[in-house]
Scaffold this motif. Structure first.
Motif, PDB file in Angstrom:
ATOM      1  N   MET A 120      57.325  34.367  30.813  1.00 61.41           N
ATOM      2  CA  MET A 120      57.461  34.895  29.452  1.00 61.41           C
ATOM      3  C   MET A 120      58.739  34.377  28.797  1.00 61.41           C
ATOM      4  SD  MET A 120      56.344  38.898  29.619  1.00 61.41           S
ATOM      5  CE  MET A 120      54.639  39.429  29.640  1.00 61.41           C
ATOM      6  N   GLN A 121      59.836  34.436  29.515  1.00 55.24           N
ATOM      7  CA  GLN A 121      61.104  34.010  28.937  1.00 55.24           C
ATOM      8  C   GLN A 121      61.125  32.506  28.695  1.00 55.24           C
ATOM      9  OE1 GLN A 121      64.614  35.693  30.823  1.00 55.24           O
ATOM     10  NE2 GLN A 121      63.486  37.516  31.464  1.00 55.24           N
ATOM     11  N   THR A 122      60.559  31.756  29.615  1.00 59.83           N
ATOM     12  CA  THR A 122      60.533  30.299  29.462  1.00 59.83           C
ATOM     13  C   THR A 122      59.723  29.880  28.250  1.00 59.83           C
ATOM     14  OG1 THR A 122      60.797  29.963  31.843  1.00 59.83           O
ATOM     15  CG2 THR A 122      59.890  28.128  30.569  1.00 59.83           C
ATOM     16  N   THR A 123      58.528  30.464  28.085  1.00 54.90           N
ATOM     17  CA  THR A 123      57.689  30.083  26.944  1.00 54.90           C
ATOM     18  C   THR A 123      58.316  30.526  25.628  1.00 54.90           C
ATOM     19  OG1 THR A 123      56.390  32.110  27.245  1.00 54.90           O
ATOM     20  CG2 THR A 123      55.540  30.100  28.255  1.00 54.90           C
ATOM     21  N   ALA A 124      59.023  31.635  25.634  1.00 54.74           N
ATOM     22  CA  ALA A 124      59.704  32.081  24.413  1.00 54.74           C
ATOM     23  C   ALA A 124      60.795  31.091  24.014  1.00 54.74           C
ATOM     24  CB  ALA A 124      60.294  33.470  24.623  1.00 54.74           C
ATOM     25  N   VAL A 125      61.541  30.608  25.003  1.00 50.90           N
ATOM     26  CA  VAL A 125      62.579  29.621  24.724  1.00 50.90           C
ATOM     27  C   VAL A 125      61.965  28.323  24.199  1.00 50.90           C
ATOM     28  CG1 VAL A 125      64.336  28.156  25.780  1.00 50.90           C
ATOM     29  CG2 VAL A 125      64.271  30.589  26.317  1.00 50.90           C
ATOM     30  N   LEU A 126      60.878  27.901  24.818  1.00 50.51           N
ATOM     31  CA  LEU A 126      60.204  26.677  24.358  1.00 50.51           C
ATOM     32  C   LEU A 126      59.759  26.811  22.904  1.00 50.51           C
ATOM     33  CD1 LEU A 126      58.004  25.809  27.491  1.00 50.51           C
ATOM     34  CD2 LEU A 126      60.004  24.557  26.636  1.00 50.51           C
ATOM     35  N   TYR A 150      54.406  39.478  23.012  1.00 52.61           N
ATOM     36  CA  TYR A 150      53.237  39.136  23.814  1.00 52.61           C
ATOM     37  C   TYR A 150      52.353  40.358  24.028  1.00 52.61           C
ATOM     38  CZ  TYR A 150      56.047  35.079  25.326  1.00 52.61           C
ATOM     39  OH  TYR A 150      56.814  33.950  25.375  1.00 52.61           O
ATOM     40  N   ILE A 151      51.088  40.095  24.207  1.00 50.29           N
ATOM     41  CA  ILE A 151      50.164  41.075  24.783  1.00 50.29           C
ATOM     42  C   ILE A 151      50.083  40.769  26.273  1.00 50.29           C
ATOM     43  CG2 ILE A 151      47.740  41.755  24.953  1.00 50.29           C
ATOM     44  CD1 ILE A 151      49.052  42.967  22.572  1.00 50.29           C
ATOM     45  N   TYR A 152      50.331  41.778  27.086  1.00 50.89           N
ATOM     46  CA  TYR A 152      50.272  41.589  28.537  1.00 50.89           C
ATOM     47  C   TYR A 152      49.093  42.388  29.084  1.00 50.89           C
ATOM     48  CZ  TYR A 152      51.469  42.082  33.488  1.00 50.89           C
ATOM     49  OH  TYR A 152      51.429  42.085  34.858  1.00 50.89           O
ATOM     50  N   ASP A 153      48.266  41.742  29.889  1.00 50.31           N
ATOM     51  CA  ASP A 153      47.098  42.370  30.512  1.00 50.31           C
ATOM     52  C   ASP A 153      47.429  42.668  31.971  1.00 50.31           C
ATOM     53  OD1 ASP A 153      44.692  43.184  31.544  1.00 50.31           O
ATOM     54  OD2 ASP A 153      43.505  41.592  30.625  1.00 50.31           O
ATOM     55  N   PRO A 154      47.715  43.919  32.320  1.00 56.21           N
ATOM     56  CA  PRO A 154      48.109  44.228  33.704  1.00 56.21           C
ATOM     57  C   PRO A 154      46.974  44.019  34.698  1.00 56.21           C
ATOM     58  CG  PRO A 154      47.830  46.246  32.443  1.00 56.21           C
ATOM     59  CD  PRO A 154      47.717  45.121  31.472  1.00 56.21           C
ATOM     60  N   ASP A 155      45.742  44.030  34.224  1.00 50.93           N
ATOM     61  CA  ASP A 155      44.620  43.832  35.145  1.00 50.93           C
ATOM     62  C   ASP A 155      44.544  42.400  35.653  1.00 50.93           C
ATOM     63  OD1 ASP A 155      43.867  46.481  34.853  1.00 50.93           O
ATOM     64  OD2 ASP A 155      42.603  46.050  33.121  1.00 50.93           O
ATOM     65  N   THR A 156      44.990  41.458  34.841  1.00 56.50           N
ATOM     66  CA  THR A 156      44.925  40.036  35.237  1.00 56.50           C
ATOM     67  C   THR A 156      46.305  39.407  35.397  1.00 56.50           C
ATOM     68  OG1 THR A 156      44.819  39.334  32.923  1.00 56.50           O
ATOM     69  CG2 THR A 156      42.722  39.780  34.032  1.00 56.50           C
ATOM     70  N   ASP A 157      47.362  40.178  35.130  1.00 53.30           N
ATOM     71  CA  ASP A 157      48.740  39.663  35.154  1.00 53.30           C
ATOM     72  C   ASP A 157      48.893  38.456  34.232  1.00 53.30           C
ATOM     73  OD1 ASP A 157      51.415  39.743  35.924  1.00 53.30           O
ATOM     74  OD2 ASP A 157      51.111  38.282  37.540  1.00 53.30           O
ATOM     75  N   ALA A 158      48.189  38.486  33.103  1.00 58.07           N
ATOM     76  CA  ALA A 158      48.254  37.388  32.139  1.00 58.07           C
ATOM     77  C   ALA A 158      48.896  37.890  30.852  1.00 58.07           C
ATOM     78  CB  ALA A 158      46.852  36.860  31.847  1.00 58.07           C
ATOM     79  N   PHE A 159      49.560  36.978  30.125  1.00 54.62           N
ATOM     80  CA  PHE A 159      50.155  37.357  28.845  1.00 54.62           C
ATOM     81  C   PHE A 159      49.737  36.361  27.783  1.00 54.62           C
ATOM     82  CE2 PHE A 159      53.245  34.585  30.883  1.00 54.62           C
ATOM     83  CZ  PHE A 159      53.710  33.782  29.865  1.00 54.62           C
ATOM     84  N   GLY A 178      66.235  38.333  28.097  1.00 52.42           N
ATOM     85  CA  GLY A 178      65.385  39.275  28.806  1.00 52.42           C
ATOM     86  C   GLY A 178      64.248  39.773  27.944  1.00 52.42           C
ATOM     87  N   GLU A 179      63.416  40.607  28.557  1.00 55.47           N
ATOM     88  CA  GLU A 179      62.231  41.118  27.864  1.00 55.47           C
ATOM     89  C   GLU A 179      62.312  42.632  27.729  1.00 55.47           C
ATOM     90  OE1 GLU A 179      61.606  42.268  31.834  1.00 55.47           O
ATOM     91  OE2 GLU A 179      62.232  40.324  31.074  1.00 55.47           O
ATOM     92  N   ARG A 180      61.512  43.149  26.799  1.00 53.83           N
ATOM     93  CA  ARG A 180      61.449  44.585  26.539  1.00 53.83           C
ATOM     94  C   ARG A 180      59.990  45.016  26.565  1.00 53.83           C
ATOM     95  NH1 ARG A 180      65.416  43.022  22.085  1.00 53.83           N
ATOM     96  NH2 ARG A 180      63.576  42.609  20.800  1.00 53.83           N
ATOM     97  N   ASP A 181      59.737  46.177  27.141  1.00 51.91           N
ATOM     98  CA  ASP A 181      58.398  46.764  27.069  1.00 51.91           C
ATOM     99  C   ASP A 181      58.386  47.751  25.907  1.00 51.91           C
ATOM    100  OD1 ASP A 181      56.387  48.990  27.604  1.00 51.91           O
ATOM    101  OD2 ASP A 181      55.759  47.491  29.059  1.00 51.91           O
ATOM    102  N   CYS A 182      57.476  47.533  24.966  1.00 49.03           N
ATOM    103  CA  CYS A 182      57.351  48.392  23.783  1.00 49.03           C
ATOM    104  C   CYS A 182      55.941  48.949  23.687  1.00 49.03           C
ATOM    105  CB  CYS A 182      57.693  47.603  22.520  1.00 49.03           C
ATOM    106  SG  CYS A 182      59.275  46.748  22.583  1.00 49.03           S
TER     107      CYS A 182
END
Length: 956
Positions: free
Chosen positions: A254-260, A275-284, A224-228
């Protein structure tokens, strides 16, 4: 599986790892420094090895010292925790060379991901989304060129950085130019690598990370992921899992790329892909990979039920099958906050000192290393604890965290506890809209009173102090001038027990972060509020930001008191907030105030009446001459002093000696002639007796010098006491300073009790009562109230008065006798069992027992009758059993501090005392021994029977 593991860390993470090792039946070895000797991680370990003094570079960061400790203790593996050597490539390799298992990733994996530019290359090759950035920068000119290509703002980062160190946001070319050299230096000094690179800075960025775990053979799972995102200076403050506000697709990606990324290097053990997550674009975008256990690993454990430390240990031991069975099924929501020893109102300046109180919330996971009595040193990371809550939903978890922080108490030093309370209550966090920049603009005002200058011996005191513990050598402490403190609290409408400050001779300078109402009372120290004089003995409004300054005593008196509406908020110790500096407990950190301390005030019930003034007739008079009323003490004429000695004692204007303090006020004047030549068995000087429990205000003769016992004075000693100051006049001794003159006036106990009642009423009503006519001078009555003769009882008993509210019961002749001590014990146990409401404290000596009682509830006559009745019901000595214990204590011989004490004694007390200048030679001579070595042999070979316990010796 391992039998023994060394934990190469300290503090909360060491305690956390120990917990898992205990559950796995694996012995733990702790390493520590002298500054950490009392830390919980040392106390709870199966073995502990000291690495040296406090410097981290020579202890916790010393690869050689840690590995040597593992070899010496037979540890088969080392768990590095986080920080220190946890991501040190050379340390991991050194462990392998020494045949010790490093519990973590391989050295090559640490190297690969430890440098951020190489980590970016691996991530890019694994298809992980990347922020626009640069490679390693050669110079500032290349940095400016790359920044122009990427587009401002950019983040300048040290390639070896971590933990928020070695990075700076640059919004313009000028900022980048100015930051380049400083970030480069920081990377070199902290990580030994001055390589820098650039990344695009996302304005509304969130920090989201994925916990992965690998078996080293290609199997990698995501937990899983954590928001920090809530961070301050790039240091995480609040962490939670799952991350709020993510789409299912983004979460899965996010989880898939971390495993890869982990599979690409056949990752081993615990790791975190950030990761840096951009909520405006839903991109990480990939940020970095941490090859260690994270501080925030507990939130992942809370929602998965996995013990990541156990997984790390099992993997390091070669157990790999458990990972194939894992399926990620999160359970509800978890949140963690980090508690730090820092002052948020002083730009988060780290704090250190004695922890005087800890209260942790129930039913909440708390990873901590502190407890009451632990000293927080200034040498290491200031994190004190992590609180982790778990609930079915995020809103429930937030509410549980708010409740947990409300229940948490840490006393003695400044922490970020109030700051965290405000953060988790903020609507931004409630809505899940936190970003990495959110806390940079968080409006935290802070509370408290800053100590800009401490003054002379400024301590926290409350009335009546710490009662009921003199039998174990703990004095009452409390205000030396109780009248001033009580009147100040009364003006503010405070409870009688509200704590205030006591300042001696010169005062403190205090800055108030919040509005507060105060009263200045006692001796005049010319108080100034923001540079303007303020009056004493009335309620003053202090505005937020106001500075209250005290100078030196202007005229008469010695001590000034500052009362706060609501009273000072410090932990109670043995029922009181009073400071006992010699014992190192009570008050603020168990000591006098120091510059940089921060005080806090209890929430008042109601606002005090601003401007309320004490009537002039109620204000005590301070000067340099005092008449002090006394009642007779237990020892006078004709047994100890002559009749002429007593006449001289009461006719003399005694002068206060410069060597006076809260333990006692020394007086200089004529020497007594004494009614006897020596103290017999008790000592060489006629002032010596075997034992005597003292009341506060007792006037005792230590040799030929009278000393008034103060509130921090001794509970038990061996000196004659001819008089005790009446309670209505005790406040006066708190205002005595060197050079002042004192005359003692004897009065009867009935008059003393009338004065005491009148004083209580005046304080209660803030109305002065008519002063009684001055008493007629007369010598005290006989100092024996009653006797029981041997035959009527097993041992003769003598009842002696010691002020209005103490009776001293003495057994047998003035000789050491174990039978007397047993009789004392029998009476004490009988009185304790009866739990008489008027009896406050029972203080046993060798052949005496002092009974401290409430004389306003029970008369002296009734108390004597109660004691006589009890005497006739005591068991026979031969039938008694007394609880004892054996204590082993270290002894020093001819210690430097003992020699220094003798020197000071000769300078200020008695230069030609028989035991000076060499105590050891005196002991040899008085016992007729042949040599000093014979003295040493007897002292060290003996077993000692302790029959009485005192606390402070007034003779030195």
């Amino acid at each position: 599986m391992f039998d023994k593991i060394l934990i190469a860390n300290r503090g909360a993470i060491s305690c956390r790892i120990q917990r898992t090792l205990r559950n796995m039946n694996i012995a733990s070895v702790a390493v520590y420094t002298e500054a950490d000797a009392e830390s919980r991680h040392v106390q709870e370990a199966d073995e502990a090895v000291c690495l040296g003094e406090a410097r981290a570079s020579e202890t916790y960061l010393s690869k050689e010292a840690v590995i040597d400790a593992a070899i010496k203790t037979g540890a088969q593996a080392i768990h590095p925790g986080y920080g220190f050597l946890s991501e040190n490539i050379e340390f991991a390799r050194a462990c392998e060379r020494a045949g010790i298992v490093f519990i973590g990733p391989t050295p090559e994996q640490i190297r690969l991901f430890g440098l951020k530019h190489s980590a970016r290359q691996v991530a890019k090759g694994s298809g992980v989304p990347m922020l626009p950035g640069s490679g390693l920068l050669k110079n500032v000119r290349q940095a400016l060129s790359e920044a122009k290509r990427i587009g401002f703002p950019v983040m300048l980062k040290s390639t070896a950085g971590g933990g928020g160190i070695g990075m700076q946001c640059c919004r313009t070319a000028r900022e980048l130019d100015e930051a380049f050299a400083s970030v480069q230096r920081m990377g070199h000094s902290h990580f030994g690598d001055d390589g820098l690179f650039l990344e695009k800075f996302v304005e509304r960025a969130r920090h989201v990370e994925v916990q992965i775990f690998g078996d080293g053979g290609g199997r990698v799972v995501a937990l899983g992921e954590r928001d920090c995102s809530p961070q301050r200076r790039n240091q995480k403050v609040v962490e939670e899992s799952p991350a709020p506000g993510l789409s299912d697709a983004t979460r899965a990606a996010m989880q898939t790329t971390a495993v890869l990324l982990g599979e690409a290097v056949q990752y081993r053990s615990a790791g975190t892909v950030e990761y840096i997550y951009d909520p405006d674009t839903d991109a990480f975008y990939f940020l970095e990979m941490n090859t260690r256990l994270q501080v925030e690993h507990g939130v992942t454990e809370a929602i998965t039920g996995v013990d990541l430390v156990e997984w790390m240990v099992r993997t390091a031991a070669g157990e790999l099958d458990f990972l194939r069975e894992f399926v990620y099924r999160p359970r509800g929501h978890a949140i963690q906050v980090r508690l730090y020893a820092e002052d948020p109102a002083k730009n988060f300046q780290p704090s250190s000192g004695l922890i005087t109180q800890t209260e942790w919330p129930r039913h909440v996971r708390c990873d901590t290393w502190i407890e009451s009595g632990v000293e927080v040193s200034p040498y290491y990371d200031p994190m004190l604890a992590k609180l982790i809550v778990q609930a079915d939903s995020r809103s429930e978890a937030l509410e549980r965290m708010r409740g947990a922080l409300k229940e948490t108490v840490i006393g003695g030093i400044e922490t970020n506890l109030d700051y965290l309370r405000e953060v988790v209550a903020d609507p931004v966090l409630d809505r899940g809209e936190q970003t990495t920049a959110w806390l940079n603009a968080f409006d935290y005002r802070g509370r408290g009173i800053e100590v800009l200058a401490a003054g002379t011996q400024t301590t926290v005191q409350d009335w009546p102090g710490r009662l009921g513990y003199w039998d174990v050598g703990v004095p009452p402490s409390g205000p030396f001038d109780e009248l001033a403190l009580r009147l100040g609290n009364r003006l503010l409408g405070n409870p009688d027990r509200a704590a205030g400050l006591e300042m001696t001779l010169s005062g403190a300078t205090l800055r108030f972060r919040n509005p507060c109402q105060v009263v200045v009372c006692g001796a005049d120290m010319a108080p100034m509020l923001d540079g303007e004089p303020v009056p004493c003995w009335q309620v003053i409004d202090i505005p937020a930001g106001g500075t209250l300054t005290f100078g030196a005593i202007v005229a008469g008196g010695c001590r000034t008191y500052l009362c706060f509406q609501g009273g000072l908020s410090v932990p109670e110790y043995l029922g009181s907030r009073s400071t006992f500096t010699l014992g190192g407990f009570g008050g603020h950190g168990g000591r006098a105030l120091q510059t940089g301390d921060v005080l806090h005030v209890e929430k008042p019930q109601d606002a005090a009446m601003a401007g309320r003034v004490l009537s002039a007739s109620m204000v005590p008079k301070y000067g340099d001459r005092y008449t002090v009323r006394v009642t007779h003490g237990p020892h006078g004429a004709p047994d100890f002093l002559t009749r002429g000695d007593l006449e001289t004692f009461f006719e003399t204007d005694w002068e206060v000696h410069y060597n006076s303090s809260r333990t006692g006020i020394r007086l200089t004047g004529p020497k007594p002639r004494w009614a006897r030549s020596d103290g017999g068995e008790a000592g060489l000087h006629p002032s010596n007796i075997h034992d005597n429990a003292y009341a506060v205000g007792s006037v005792i003769f230590t040799g030929d010098m009278p000393i008034i016992v103060g509130p921090d004075g001794p509970s038990l000693g061996g000196f004659v006491c001819p008089a005790v100051i009446v309670k209505a006049d005790l406040w006066k001794i708190g205002q005595l300073k060197a050079g002042d003159q004192v005359q003692f006036v004897p009065i009867e106990v009935e008059e003393a009790e009338r004065l005491e009642r009148r004083r209580h009423e005046a304080i209660r009503d803030l109305v002065s009562r008519p002063s009684p006519p001055p008493p007629v001078y007369r010598l005290p009555k006989v100092t024996v109230l009653d006797r029981l003769i041997a035959g009527d009882v097993p041992l003769a008993v003598t009842y002696r008065p010691s002020g209005e509210d103490n009776l001293l019961i003495e057994y047998g002749p003035d000789k050491l006798d174990l039978a007397s001590r047993f009789r004392v014990q029998a009476l004490m146990e009988r009185l304790r069992a009866e739990r008489h409401p008027a009896i406050r404290t029972l203080t046993p000596g060798i052949r005496s027992l002092q009974v401290h009682y409430d004389n306003l509830k029970m008369s002296r006559g009734r108390m004597c009758a109660l004691l006589r009745e009890a005497e006739h019901s005591l068991p026979a000595i031969d039938d008694m059993e007394v609880a004892t214990r054996i204590v082993h204590l270290p002894l020093s011989w001819n210690d430097e501090q003992c020699r220094l004490a003798v020197e000071k004694y000769m300078q200020s007390v008695w230069a030609d005392a028989p035991w000076c200048p060499d105590n050891l030679e005196f002991i040899r001579r008085i016992n007729g021994l042949d040599s000093i070595e014979a003295v040493k042999r007897i002292v060290f070979d003996a077993s000692y029977l302790v029959m009485g316990l005192g606390d402070v010796y007034l003779g030195a």
